[in-house]
Motif scaffolding. Sequence first.
Motif, mmCIF file in Angstrom:
data_model
loop_
_atom_site.group_PDB
_atom_site.id
_atom_site.type_symbol
_atom_site.label_atom_id
_atom_site.label_comp_id
_atom_site.label_asym_id
_atom_site.label_seq_id
_atom_site.Cartn_x
_atom_site.Cartn_y
_atom_site.Cartn_z
ATOM 1 N N TYR A 182 0.769 -1.292 0.037
ATOM 2 C CA TYR A 182 0.041 -0.058 -0.096
ATOM 3 C C TYR A 182 0.642 1.016 0.133
ATOM 4 O O TYR A 182 0.694 2.130 0.846
ATOM 5 C CB TYR A 182 -0.927 -0.101 1.454
ATOM 6 N N ALA A 183 1.798 1.423 -1.019
ATOM 7 C CA ALA A 183 2.714 2.231 -1.158
ATOM 8 C C ALA A 183 1.847 3.890 -1.174
ATOM 9 O O ALA A 183 2.419 4.780 -0.645
ATOM 10 C CB ALA A 183 3.539 2.164 -2.167
ATOM 11 N N ASP A 184 0.647 3.756 -1.756
ATOM 12 C CA ASP A 184 0.035 5.048 -1.882
ATOM 13 C C ASP A 184 -0.823 5.388 -0.901
ATOM 14 O O ASP A 184 -1.763 6.353 -0.790
ATOM 15 C CB ASP A 184 -0.893 5.075 -3.363
ATOM 16 N N LEU A 185 -0.721 4.649 0.337
ATOM 17 C CA LEU A 185 -1.839 5.031 1.232
ATOM 18 C C LEU A 185 -1.001 5.877 2.384
ATOM 19 O O LEU A 185 0.082 5.771 2.914
ATOM 20 C CB LEU A 185 -1.976 3.612 2.025
ATOM 21 N N HIS A 186 -1.634 6.786 2.643
ATOM 22 C CA HIS A 186 -1.201 8.120 3.612
ATOM 23 C C HIS A 186 -1.287 7.552 5.134
ATOM 24 O O HIS A 186 -2.673 7.350 5.297
ATOM 25 C CB HIS A 186 -2.183 9.511 3.477
ATOM 26 N N ILE A 187 -0.475 7.415 5.711
ATOM 27 C CA ILE A 187 -0.520 7.114 7.201
ATOM 28 C C ILE A 187 -0.439 8.399 7.989
ATOM 29 O O ILE A 187 0.474 9.008 7.879
ATOM 30 C CB ILE A 187 0.376 6.141 7.411
ATOM 31 N N PRO A 188 -1.406 8.673 8.708
ATOM 32 C CA PRO A 188 -1.326 10.003 9.672
ATOM 33 C C PRO A 188 -0.327 9.793 10.489
ATOM 34 O O PRO A 188 0.436 8.883 11.147
ATOM 35 C CB PRO A 188 -2.739 9.826 10.511
ATOM 36 N N ASP A 189 0.294 11.035 10.518
ATOM 37 C CA ASP A 189 1.541 11.207 11.516
ATOM 38 C C ASP A 189 1.221 11.055 12.890
ATOM 39 O O ASP A 189 2.060 10.668 13.979
ATOM 40 C CB ASP A 189 2.206 12.631 11.333
ATOM 41 N N ASP A 190 -0.160 11.096 13.437
ATOM 42 C CA ASP A 190 -0.532 10.845 14.737
ATOM 43 C C ASP A 190 0.115 11.897 15.622
ATOM 44 O O ASP A 190 0.514 11.366 16.881
ATOM 45 C CB ASP A 190 -0.428 9.510 15.013
ATOM 46 N N LEU A 191 0.153 13.196 15.097
ATOM 47 C CA LEU A 191 0.824 14.211 16.095
ATOM 48 C C LEU A 191 -0.261 14.625 17.252
ATOM 49 O O LEU A 191 -1.173 15.189 16.895
ATOM 50 C CB LEU A 191 1.580 15.380 15.602
ATOM 51 N N GLU A 192 0.401 14.512 18.365
ATOM 52 C CA GLU A 192 -0.934 14.794 19.471
ATOM 53 C C GLU A 192 -1.032 16.338 19.389
ATOM 54 O O GLU A 192 -0.119 17.222 19.455
ATOM 55 C CB GLU A 192 -0.003 14.457 20.839
ATOM 56 N N GLY A 193 -2.391 16.867 19.490
ATOM 57 C CA GLY A 193 -2.930 17.973 19.223
ATOM 58 C C GLY A 193 -2.789 18.513 18.092
ATOM 59 O O GLY A 193 -3.296 19.643 17.798
ATOM 60 N N TYR A 194 -2.711 17.612 16.851
ATOM 61 C CA TYR A 194 -2.524 18.242 15.581
ATOM 62 C C TYR A 194 -3.576 17.552 14.596
ATOM 63 O O TYR A 194 -3.385 17.270 13.311
ATOM 64 C CB TYR A 194 -1.310 18.103 14.926
ATOM 65 N N TYR A 195 -4.760 17.016 15.073
ATOM 66 C CA TYR A 195 -5.816 16.515 14.219
ATOM 67 C C TYR A 195 -6.800 16.563 14.795
ATOM 68 O O TYR A 195 -7.088 16.901 16.229
ATOM 69 C CB TYR A 195 -5.302 14.939 14.109
ATOM 70 N N GLY A 196 -8.188 16.588 14.312
ATOM 71 C CA GLY A 196 -9.632 16.838 14.779
ATOM 72 C C GLY A 196 -10.355 17.909 14.152
ATOM 73 O O GLY A 196 -9.959 18.224 12.876
ATOM 74 N N ALA A 197 -11.211 18.610 14.719
ATOM 75 C CA ALA A 197 -11.792 19.610 14.029
ATOM 76 C C ALA A 197 -11.120 20.842 14.411
ATOM 77 O O ALA A 197 -10.574 21.189 15.576
ATOM 78 C CB ALA A 197 -13.215 19.756 14.947
ATOM 79 N N LEU A 198 -10.877 21.711 13.232
ATOM 80 C CA LEU A 198 -10.046 22.920 13.645
ATOM 81 C C LEU A 198 -11.066 24.137 13.792
ATOM 82 O O LEU A 198 -11.736 24.522 13.102
ATOM 83 C CB LEU A 198 -9.077 23.285 12.359
ATOM 84 N N GLU A 199 -11.012 24.536 15.391
ATOM 85 C CA GLU A 199 -11.905 25.488 15.859
ATOM 86 C C GLU A 199 -11.264 26.989 15.980
ATOM 87 O O GLU A 199 -10.249 27.122 16.250
ATOM 88 C CB GLU A 199 -12.427 25.135 17.151
ATOM 89 N N SER A 200 -12.209 27.755 15.288
ATOM 90 C CA SER A 200 -11.767 29.172 15.646
ATOM 91 C C SER A 200 -11.965 29.697 17.144
ATOM 92 O O SER A 200 -12.856 29.227 17.746
ATOM 93 C CB SER A 200 -12.313 29.988 14.437
ATOM 94 N N SER A 201 -11.109 30.585 17.424
ATOM 95 C CA SER A 201 -11.530 31.345 18.899
ATOM 96 C C SER A 201 -12.003 32.528 18.613
ATOM 97 O O SER A 201 -12.179 33.063 19.821
ATOM 98 C CB SER A 201 -9.764 31.505 19.447
ATOM 99 N N PHE A 202 -12.356 32.709 17.502
ATOM 100 C CA PHE A 202 -13.262 33.952 17.225
ATOM 101 C C PHE A 202 -14.508 34.186 18.041
ATOM 102 O O PHE A 202 -15.659 33.164 17.786
ATOM 103 C CB PHE A 202 -13.514 34.519 15.882
ATOM 104 N N PRO A 203 -14.904 35.000 18.876
ATOM 105 C CA PRO A 203 -16.264 35.162 19.836
ATOM 106 C C PRO A 203 -17.399 35.181 18.759
ATOM 107 O O PRO A 203 -17.718 36.542 18.848
ATOM 108 C CB PRO A 203 -16.009 35.706 20.815
#
Length: 202
Positions: free
Chosen positions: A18-39
């Motif tokens: 599976y050479a074309d398969l992207h394996i997530p780097d699994d970096l803590e704190g760098y995946y999920g929903a990207l939430e804005s801090s704007f009120p």
Amino acid sequence: MRDALNCKSFDWYLQNIYADLHIPDDLEGYYGALESSFPYAKGYKFCLDYNPPDHQPTRGVLSSYPCHGQGGNQFFEMTAKGEIRYGFGGVNNISLKTLTNIIFSKHLFIKPPFHNHEKELCITINAPDSGPPSPTLKVDACQDINMQLFTFEKDTSKQIKSKTWPDRCLALSNTSKDSNNFPKIVLEPCVDDSSNQKWQFN
């Protein structure tokens, strides 16, 4: 016994089968929903959102939408080299450890190919060959190009800066809205104390 059976490592399997398969780097704190801090005035928390048409993965618009906590079209992953990849809810959304457990689980057999067939997609700056970048962003096939590389100052300013134009930041616009009347996602000059330029992964 492994030598006698000519067993291969899991790394070999990923590199050769599976050479074309992207394996997530699994970096803590760098995946999920990207939430804005704007009120935002209505009390919403806005997240990056991408909802492409069926079978046309690069035809959608990168936008904001109230955070729903369900992953899917709000799941993004930042790689070690600085790509912000859009996750499909498939293999992009799980860690290498989880992927390994799935493949080798004696309780579950997955017939390959088990990963998503769509292209790997990255947030991309709309920019000319020369001059300053456009304030707009799109989602395009990951191509290992500068227009797709960012720096996330997660523990300091919480800004996401272009690596090509480090004075430009990903922002939730406080002046322009999209067709759904939600703030547009733009690239604008960085201002350290601007809450609309501050992000966190949840």
